[in-house]
Each structure stands twice: as C-alpha cells, then as structure tokens.
Scaffold this motif. Sequence first.
Motif, PDB file in Angstrom:
ATOM      1  N   GLU A  33       0.761  -1.146   0.030  1.00 22.65           N
ATOM      2  CA  GLU A  33       0.091   0.002  -0.101  1.00 22.65           C
ATOM      3  C   GLU A  33       0.901   1.502  -0.092  1.00 22.65           C
ATOM      4  OE1 GLU A  33      -3.804   2.130   1.948  1.00 22.65           O
ATOM      5  OE2 GLU A  33      -2.962   0.183   3.082  1.00 22.65           O
ATOM      6  N   LEU A  34       2.130   1.169   0.660  1.00 20.40           N
ATOM      7  CA  LEU A  34       2.930   2.345   0.790  1.00 20.40           C
ATOM      8  C   LEU A  34       3.117   2.890  -0.844  1.00 20.40           C
ATOM      9  CD1 LEU A  34       4.580   4.727   1.810  1.00 20.40           C
ATOM     10  CD2 LEU A  34       6.271   3.119   2.329  1.00 20.40           C
ATOM     11  N   GLU A  35       3.382   1.925  -1.518  1.00 21.95           N
ATOM     12  CA  GLU A  35       4.054   2.092  -2.953  1.00 21.95           C
ATOM     13  C   GLU A  35       2.603   2.745  -3.595  1.00 21.95           C
ATOM     14  OE1 GLU A  35       7.636   0.302  -1.553  1.00 21.95           O
ATOM     15  OE2 GLU A  35       5.411  -0.413  -1.163  1.00 21.95           O
ATOM     16  N   ARG A  36       1.664   2.185  -3.577  1.00 26.03           N
ATOM     17  CA  ARG A  36       0.401   2.347  -4.056  1.00 26.03           C
ATOM     18  C   ARG A  36       0.199   4.135  -3.623  1.00 26.03           C
ATOM     19  NH1 ARG A  36      -3.785  -0.235  -2.520  1.00 26.03           N
ATOM     20  NH2 ARG A  36      -2.896  -1.909  -1.465  1.00 26.03           N
ATOM     21  N   TYR A  37       0.421   4.407  -2.564  1.00 26.86           N
ATOM     22  CA  TYR A  37       0.048   5.556  -1.916  1.00 26.86           C
ATOM     23  C   TYR A  37       1.139   6.689  -2.674  1.00 26.86           C
ATOM     24  CZ  TYR A  37       0.467   9.637   1.261  1.00 26.86           C
ATOM     25  OH  TYR A  37       0.730  10.749   1.758  1.00 26.86           O
ATOM     26  N   VAL A  38       2.301   6.233  -2.711  1.00 25.45           N
ATOM     27  CA  VAL A  38       3.317   7.134  -3.674  1.00 25.45           C
ATOM     28  C   VAL A  38       2.707   7.443  -4.827  1.00 25.45           C
ATOM     29  CG1 VAL A  38       5.615   7.368  -4.100  1.00 25.45           C
ATOM     30  CG2 VAL A  38       5.219   6.673  -1.990  1.00 25.45           C
ATOM     31  N   VAL A  39       2.289   6.334  -5.602  1.00 24.75           N
ATOM     32  CA  VAL A  39       1.833   6.613  -7.061  1.00 24.75           C
ATOM     33  C   VAL A  39       0.574   7.476  -6.979  1.00 24.75           C
ATOM     34  CG1 VAL A  39       0.899   5.311  -9.132  1.00 24.75           C
ATOM     35  CG2 VAL A  39       2.798   4.528  -7.800  1.00 24.75           C
ATOM     36  N   THR A  40      -0.193   7.246  -5.983  1.00 24.78           N
ATOM     37  CA  THR A  40      -1.332   8.195  -5.930  1.00 24.78           C
ATOM     38  C   THR A  40      -0.847   9.696  -5.606  1.00 24.78           C
ATOM     39  OG1 THR A  40      -2.772   6.484  -4.866  1.00 24.78           O
ATOM     40  CG2 THR A  40      -3.313   8.794  -4.477  1.00 24.78           C
ATOM     41  N   LEU A  41       0.042   9.964  -5.042  1.00 24.16           N
ATOM     42  CA  LEU A  41       0.707  11.175  -4.539  1.00 24.16           C
ATOM     43  C   LEU A  41       1.397  11.806  -6.030  1.00 24.16           C
ATOM     44  CD1 LEU A  41       2.581  11.055  -1.069  1.00 24.16           C
ATOM     45  CD2 LEU A  41       0.268  12.085  -1.811  1.00 24.16           C
ATOM     46  N   LEU A  42       2.037  11.034  -6.514  1.00 27.61           N
ATOM     47  CA  LEU A  42       2.236  11.198  -8.138  1.00 27.61           C
ATOM     48  C   LEU A  42       1.376  11.831  -9.016  1.00 27.61           C
ATOM     49  CD1 LEU A  42       5.151  11.712  -9.871  1.00 27.61           C
ATOM     50  CD2 LEU A  42       4.791   9.061 -10.477  1.00 27.61           C
ATOM     51  N   GLY A  43       0.323  11.251  -9.089  1.00 25.45           N
ATOM     52  CA  GLY A  43      -1.037  11.338  -9.965  1.00 25.45           C
ATOM     53  C   GLY A  43      -1.508  12.828  -9.526  1.00 25.45           C
ATOM     54  N   GLU A  44      -1.544  13.043  -8.107  1.00 25.19           N
ATOM     55  CA  GLU A  44      -1.937  14.367  -7.535  1.00 25.19           C
ATOM     56  C   GLU A  44      -1.170  15.497  -8.012  1.00 25.19           C
ATOM     57  OE1 GLU A  44      -2.359  13.689  -3.295  1.00 25.19           O
ATOM     58  OE2 GLU A  44      -4.437  12.617  -3.562  1.00 25.19           O
ATOM     59  N   LEU A  45       0.406  15.100  -7.852  1.00 24.56           N
ATOM     60  CA  LEU A  45       1.396  16.212  -8.495  1.00 24.56           C
ATOM     61  C   LEU A  45       1.101  16.402  -9.745  1.00 24.56           C
ATOM     62  CD1 LEU A  45       4.088  17.628  -7.856  1.00 24.56           C
ATOM     63  CD2 LEU A  45       5.403  15.738  -8.363  1.00 24.56           C
ATOM     64  N   ASP A  46       0.981  15.259 -10.628  1.00 29.63           N
ATOM     65  CA  ASP A  46       0.830  15.668 -12.155  1.00 29.63           C
ATOM     66  C   ASP A  46      -0.208  16.291 -12.521  1.00 29.63           C
ATOM     67  OD1 ASP A  46       1.567  14.260 -14.660  1.00 29.63           O
ATOM     68  OD2 ASP A  46      -0.404  14.360 -14.844  1.00 29.63           O
ATOM     69  N   THR A  47      -1.346  16.201 -11.772  1.00 34.52           N
ATOM     70  CA  THR A  47      -2.757  17.151 -11.910  1.00 34.52           C
ATOM     71  C   THR A  47      -2.347  18.635 -11.554  1.00 34.52           C
ATOM     72  OG1 THR A  47      -4.058  15.444 -11.643  1.00 34.52           O
ATOM     73  CG2 THR A  47      -5.116  17.481 -11.505  1.00 34.52           C
ATOM     74  N   LYS A  48      -1.528  19.025 -10.531  1.00 36.25           N
ATOM     75  CA  LYS A  48      -1.336  19.981  -9.925  1.00 36.25           C
ATOM     76  C   LYS A  48      -0.434  20.738 -11.109  1.00 36.25           C
ATOM     77  CE  LYS A  48      -1.134  19.000  -5.094  1.00 36.25           C
ATOM     78  NZ  LYS A  48      -0.342  19.177  -3.821  1.00 36.25           N
ATOM     79  N   LEU A  49       0.741  20.010 -11.295  1.00 32.48           N
ATOM     80  CA  LEU A  49       1.763  20.509 -12.475  1.00 32.48           C
ATOM     81  C   LEU A  49       0.739  21.084 -13.873  1.00 32.48           C
ATOM     82  CD1 LEU A  49       4.787  18.486 -11.794  1.00 32.48           C
ATOM     83  CD2 LEU A  49       4.020  20.478 -10.890  1.00 32.48           C
ATOM     84  N   ARG A  50      -0.061  20.285 -14.363  1.00 30.94           N
ATOM     85  CA  ARG A  50      -0.771  20.324 -15.454  1.00 30.94           C
ATOM     86  C   ARG A  50      -1.614  21.816 -15.304  1.00 30.94           C
ATOM     87  NH1 ARG A  50      -1.480  16.619 -19.362  1.00 30.94           N
ATOM     88  NH2 ARG A  50      -0.751  14.473 -19.048  1.00 30.94           N
ATOM     89  N   THR A  51      -2.194  22.099 -14.111  1.00 30.86           N
ATOM     90  CA  THR A  51      -2.919  23.291 -13.815  1.00 30.86           C
ATOM     91  C   THR A  51      -1.982  24.542 -13.850  1.00 30.86           C
ATOM     92  OG1 THR A  51      -4.718  22.078 -12.390  1.00 30.86           O
ATOM     93  CG2 THR A  51      -4.408  24.426 -12.146  1.00 30.86           C
ATOM     94  N   HIS A  52      -0.640  24.170 -13.084  1.00 29.74           N
ATOM     95  CA  HIS A  52       0.293  25.373 -12.980  1.00 29.74           C
ATOM     96  C   HIS A  52       0.749  25.852 -14.428  1.00 29.74           C
ATOM     97  CE1 HIS A  52      -0.107  25.031  -8.953  1.00 29.74           C
ATOM     98  NE2 HIS A  52       0.627  24.021  -8.525  1.00 29.74           N
ATOM     99  N   VAL A  53       0.649  24.837 -15.211  1.00 35.17           N
ATOM    100  CA  VAL A  53       1.393  25.026 -16.534  1.00 35.17           C
ATOM    101  C   VAL A  53       0.311  25.891 -17.450  1.00 35.17           C
ATOM    102  CG1 VAL A  53       1.924  24.053 -18.831  1.00 35.17           C
ATOM    103  CG2 VAL A  53       3.042  22.886 -16.729  1.00 35.17           C
ATOM    104  N   ALA A  54      -0.937  25.508 -17.341  1.00 33.91           N
ATOM    105  CA  ALA A  54      -1.917  26.130 -17.889  1.00 33.91           C
ATOM    106  C   ALA A  54      -2.387  27.559 -17.252  1.00 33.91           C
ATOM    107  CB  ALA A  54      -3.265  25.550 -17.659  1.00 33.91           C
ATOM    108  N   ASN A  55      -1.780  27.609 -15.931  1.00 33.53           N
ATOM    109  CA  ASN A  55      -1.802  29.255 -15.567  1.00 33.53           C
ATOM    110  C   ASN A  55      -0.603  30.009 -15.455  1.00 33.53           C
ATOM    111  OD1 ASN A  55      -4.613  28.958 -14.846  1.00 33.53           O
ATOM    112  ND2 ASN A  55      -4.124  27.934 -13.000  1.00 33.53           N
TER     113      ASN A  55
END
Length: 970
Positions: free
Chosen positions: A740-762
């Motif tokens: 689960e820890l590995e899955r949690y970190v992949v989840t965090l990476l997905g959240e980071l990806d979404t944030k970064l896409r938003t920051h690029v758009a702005n």
Amino acid sequence: MSEKRDYRDTVFLPKTDFPMKAGLPAKEPGILARWEDEGLYRQLREARSGREKFILHDGPPYANGNIHIGHALNKVLKDAVVRTQTLLGKDAPYVPGWDCHGLPIEWKIEEAYRKKKKNKDEVPPAEFRQECREYAAEWVAVQSEQFKRLGVMGEWDKPYLTMAPEAEAGIVAELLKFAENDMLYRGAKPVMWSPVEKTALAEAEVEYEDIVSTQIDVAFEIVESPIEELVGAHAVIWTTTPWTIPVNQALAYGPEVDYAILHIHTQPDGEVAKTAHVSHVLIAEALIDQFAARIGLADSHYEIVWRGKGSDLAGTKVRHPMHHLGGFFAEPRPMLAGDFVTTDAGTGIVHMAPDHGEDDFELCKANGITPKFVVEDDGRYREDWGWLPRTDERSGSVINPKFNAPDGPICSDLKEAGALLSASADYQHSYPHSWRSKAKVIFRCTPQWFVPMDKPLGTFDYAVADAGLLGGAVALGTQADKTATLRETAMAAIDETRFVPAKGKNRIGSMVEGRPDWVLSRQRAWGVPITLFVNRESGEYLVDKAVNARIVEAIRQDGVDAWSQENAAQLLGPDYAVEDFEMVTDILDVWFDSGSTHAFVLESDNWPDLQSPADLYLEGSDQHRGWFQSSLLESCATRGRAPYRQVLTHGFTMAADGRKMSKSLGNTIDPLKVMEEYGADIIRLWALSVDYSEDHRIGPEILKGVADQYRKLRNTFRYMLGALGEFSEDERVGVAEMPELERYVVTLLGELDTKLRTHVANYDFDAYTRALLDFMNEDLSAFFFDIRKDRLYCDAPGSMERRAYRTVLDTLFNALIRYAAPVLVFTAEEVWSTRHPANDPNGGGSVHLLEWPEIPAADADASRWEALRSLRERVMEAIEPLRREKVIRSGLEAEVEVPASAVPEGFDTGDLATLFITGTVTLGDGDAVTVTKSDDAKCGRCWRLLPEVDEDGDLCNRCEDVVAKMDAAE
C-alpha cells in the motif's frame, strides 16, 4: 569467541557515476555544445511536426549592452513556457528577436564621433546608419550567446531583427496600410519632447521622477471686461513651469468656480510681492488662503471687494506682463472658459501656452488661437523671439533649473515688470523624464505624424486574404465593424484577451481608453522612414498602391537607405513629377517597429513554423504602455483584432532589501557572473521559484538558498539513479500487486501531475517549481525513500516488495525528470544521459525530446496515509530529545508506544515500526507518544534492533535468509 562476520558486502547499496558535486559552470557549456552539434532544436521541430501549435511571440530586447538580471528572468520565463508546452506534446517553436533601431544606438555612435572630434551632420546618412547597424549586430551576437548560455532553446541561427531589410520592408508595408486607409495625418500638437535627444517621445519612453520646481504667481492686468470692477485689476496665475510664460496666449477660468477680487491695502510681507505694482487681484475664492500664504499676505492686509462666477468672466481680456516688449507680447490675451480648471491648487486661473500643453492647445484651438513654435528642438527659444531669444546672453534651455530659478532670467524680468507676486524653488512633484537620457522632457508643439484613435477605421477590408504589400497569402482576420474607431476596436480586443495576472486587463484598458492620438514620427536618423510623398500644393500625402509597392520592394532590396531623394523619381514612377512632392524625412517611432513584428514574423514565410495570432505575449508590466499596446493598436488598425490571445506580465527584479538595483548602490546582480559562480540552472531555479507576477528580489543570500534547494533536488535524483541500477522490465510489478505504501506514493504522483498541469495552464511557474521541490524533498526524500531504503539495501533482489519499490522508483524517475526538465535544463539532461547514455539501446537521446508522462492509476486511500504521516511526525519529535542527549543514536534503537486511536485501520505494529524506522512499536490506550531505549540486540546486517536477534551482530530472520541464499549462490 569467534570473530563476527562483516556483512557490508551483502548489502545492496545504490551505485552511480552521477556526482554529488554539480560543477555546473564547467559542465553546462559542454551540454550546450552537444545540443548544437546534434541539432536538438531542429529534432524537436521534426518530432512535433503536425501537432497542435503553441506560439509564444518574443518581444524584442534592445540590441545594446550585455544582458542584465531582468533579461535573464524574462528569457527563462519564456523558455519555461515553450518547454512546458512542448512537454505537453505541442509544436511550440521559439523565434527570438531584437529591436535594433532607435536613439540609444544612435547616441553610442554620436559619442564615438564626439571623442574623435567628428561632426555627425557632416557624415553621409547612409554611412552613419551603417555604423548603427554594425553596432547593433555586434550586440545581437553577444546577447544571443548569453541567452543561449541560460539554456534558452530557439531559432538562434535565424532570429528576427527589426533592422533586417525584410523586416524594414514589412514595417513600411504596415505603415502604408495605415496610409491607404486614411489613418494617418500630419498635425501640430504638443507632444513630449526631449531637448537632450532632440526628438519626440512616446509615453512608453518616459518615466516619472520626483523633482523640486520653481512655483510662481504672476499678475496679468485686466484691460477689458464687461464687468467694470474687473478693469485695472490683475488676474493671477500660478505655474511650476516659468519658462512657458514667454509663450502665453490666453488665460483659462472654470465656468462654475467662484471668484473674488481682493483689494490689497497693506504691503505684503513676501519679498517678491513687495516689488509688484498690484493692488487688486482676481483669484478663485477657495484658494485665497493658499495664495495669501505664498505671497506673505495676512488676513488684515486685504478685503474682498467683488465676487462672481467664472462664467461672469466671459469677454474679459488681459495683457501680458511683458507687453512693453511690443509685437506678440503687446496683443491682449482673452480669458477663456476651461472645464479642466479646478481649485485643487494654484489660483483657479490657468495661463495658456498652446505650444506647451495639451489642454492649452485644445482650448486655444477651439478659440482660433494657434501655436507659435518658438521653442526649438534643443529647448531654446528661436533667435527671432522677442523675449530671451537664443542669442540673448541670459538664454538657456528651458529644462535648466537655473533658467527657471527665482533669480533666473524669467523671474527676474517678471519681477522688474512688477508682475511677480511669489517665486520659490520648493514645489515637489512628479515630472516626466526620458528613460534614456534621464533628462526632463517638455511638452512642445511641433508638426508630427499621428494615427487617430477616434476616427472610424472605415474602408479597410480585414477579410482580404492577400497579405498585400509583402506578398503571400495570409488570412488577416475577419470583417470588422467599419464604423468602429481604433480605440473602440482595441478596447473590444482587450476584452477578448486573457491577461495573466488578470489585473493587466484593467491596466492596459485604462491606458488605451484615455490615450491621445498615436504620435508616429521621430526626428532622428537611425530608424525606418515614414515613407510618404506629400504634395507640396495640397499638403496631402500620396496614396497610390503601385508607388507603395515600389517603395516596399526597394526597401526589401536595399533597406532603409532606399528612401532617399536620389531614388524619388524611380519610386514615384512615370505618373508623378518629383518637384511636386516632398519626401518625409522623419522616422517611425520604434514602438511601431516592434508593434509590427506580428506581421513580418508571425505571418512570414521566413518562419513557416509560426502562425498568427500568437498564443502568448510575455514581457514586463511596463509593456502595457509599450509593446503590448503598440502591437495591439497596429494589429487592430490593420487586422481588426489583437495579435495575441493571451498576455502575461512579470514584475521587476529588485535587490535583496527591496530597493531598485543601481550600480551606484552596488546592489546589482550580474547574471553572467552568477553563471560563472553557480551555473545557469541556479538562475533558472531562482527565476522559476519567485512570484514573478509582482516585483521580486535577488541577492547573494537568496542565491545561496536557491543553491541549497538545488543540491537537495540533485541528490534526490542521484539516489534514484543509484537505486535503479540495472533495473529491467522483468523486474516490474503491476500497481495493483504493490504494497500500500507504494500505491500511496503513485497516488501522490498522480496528484502532483494534476497540479503541475494546472500550473502550466496558468503559467504559474513558482507554484510549479515549489510543488515539484516539495514533493521530491518531503514526500520522497524525507518520507518514502527514508522508509524504503532498508528494503532496497537488505531485501532479496527478487523479492516482490523490493521489486515493487524499484518499479515505483522507475515510475517516479521517468515522471520527475520530465517535470524538472523545463526548470533545470542542464541538470535534467545530465541525469537522463547518466541513466540513458547515447549508446543505450533502450533510451538515449535528449530528455527534452520526451513528452509529458502517463501516470498509472493507483487506489490508495490518501487520507489514511495523511493520518499516519501525522503520527510519524509525532514519533520523530518524541525520539529527537533522546537522540540529542545521546541516549540512543537513531530511531532504530527506540521502542515506541503510540496511541492505538491514532493508528488507521489495517496497520499492524510491524508495519508501524517499518514506517517510523524504529526498533519496535506497541499500541497504548493513552494519547501520548512515549519512547524508551530498546534492550533488543542489533542485526549485524540491517542494524534493526529486534527480539528475534539473539545477540548484537547476529542476523534477523530476513537477513539470515537473504545471506544464506547469497552464500549458496556463490
């Protein structure tokens, strides 16, 4: 007792050739050279060919001197935009450009002439312009290398230059579109004029500084009025520009203002007023106290003998204080109603000099009063002027404080005439200065060429698909409202444009809404000529498409030197006689040059990768009144729309203490020296970490902090490179099979990806960089890597848990290296090529050819892990005092009791010991976290203190199994 075995050779420690010490100043030039040799920019163009385009149009810096830190910030921001859009898979070419014409370069050549005792006026214009051209070309080459050194990627072998003949032809072609659409006129209006540079200035070429001026009160005797009481009294004006009194032609009053006549029956205390032969004065009633204080008049010294409205003053005339000089000065001056007259300061009566004020000009023009054009281009009065002509020994430039001083020639003459009631050099106010020479400007009425803001755009057909004078087929826009004015069209275009930050829309909108007609002409040599033939008899400029086409083609072939009297007959052609026409000798405002770049760059076949309108213009906030606005007006007049879809502005770089950078203060930061000491990636990390939307800071301590951030990020990549040594696809584990820890970190990476896409758009790069750094420092280095290093070092290579960790490391690496590439362009390339060298059959090539990563889906419940991380922080805080007091050396020696209520469901005590990196964990009923030293023995391989270890140096069950298999294999 037998000697304990050393198990260090059984531990799987990370191994990498990637150095901890960056050595960027020495390393980056080599990476740059490799990119150039491999043609990386052209590879990118080929890789993204046919994709959705994103066009950032480069605002041209001036080709004059080494780059400064503001240039560095600007170009890094642009590069980050281009690289992030490229990373998203778009075709985002970048064509850099330079502004090459204009006064600063002309000045430099003139300075060189002065040193050689050489007279510019004796040098043929073509020869002078060639020297300007060579000077600009030299700095283009220098700045180009400096921008490339920053890691800015673009079409450096083929930039656009406003001085290139093709560009000059494009600028002329745009000008002639205005002419053909009757959107040019020559008129005499007061414009901002620099007596030092001897040319008109645009608002964008002016900066405002606080100064101290002489303020004076001057009495004009009333010689004629429908109101008997006014005749013989003196209308008093107040001004901070004494030099304009010699050009006075009228006085203005406010129709709704209340006025009064004061009978002064006692000698004033003021030194100046004592010499005035004035006993009755007319001023605004609301300003009596201010006036009395200025001239030293006590309440007992005067009484009000008449009151009336401003409208009562209609038909009143005064005479100039210097009327005894005769001629111009002897003519009576009318008092005129002016809506702009207020009672904020002064006397409520304003002296009118239509040569030197916009309100003055308009009011006088409406009443049939014309300018006299008495101040010449160097700021001195004409030789034939009746008061202080340039031949007078007391004559001087009107911007000279001594000329305007209380004891200067203006005030002295007024005092001698008995008209000066007060004069003091103590008035503090903001005043326009040339941003080049730093000298004060004046308003001076001269014949200039203008673009009208409030005239309907009329007959120009925006729907035409022909690029016109430049040739080619380019769609210019849609049919615009022909009844709309340029101002209305521009305001509509502003509404349709996205501004980042949003406040930029109001800023440029208010400027366009209130701006006067656009002054196009300059009286200099180095620039694009206003290529108009004016009929000597009618005063109208010639509009002939065939003539215009010949002009554009001649300049395309020979540059601006083609506009010469020697070529007049050839340009006019057989239908016109040369002697019937005057060739305009003025040059264009350089803002028209740069405002036309969208036409001769974005729409040109020279750069087929580009398109118009641009997706983005990006410059400093001062360009709301500069390039953003000139580009907007040029495009709206010729295309009916803005040349951009979005406008992004950044603030200015200040010193670390918030003050403006100044060589005299010694607080400047030279980006070239920073690159020599730290490397370009440190400048980039700084530029993309600050809130660029506001003014921001840089200094030695700030750069040290940025360098520390860089080291942490570099070491995180270094750890991943070492931990991923010899990783292969056979080792990969599916996300669903992972702990689960590995899955949690992949989840965090997905959240980071979404944030970064938003920051690029702005275009929010400080948030982008901060999110990336926080993830790598806090979520990875301080949490995930810290916990899992034991598994990496000590688990069997084939164990599912270790394979899962390395799989996540690979996923992280491939995502993070892409995210970091637009920020740290050199380091990202170094990291990527370390793992994927050029000869790697599974990779190789440049990191900058990659596209945005695809992040696998993961189903970890992030909220459970946030609660667990919070508890982990409490455990680490509880351990720290014991470690500091040397009771224990690390958390591995700690026995920890945590509140059972704080542990999320599904985690046993073994899981907790692993996550907290402690010896053992037990669950308690209380709310506190308690820590004691463990009595268990330490495993000789993984160093964990566990009950299963018999004595220090023996192995735990896991390590015993791993070592046994290794021994058997050997």
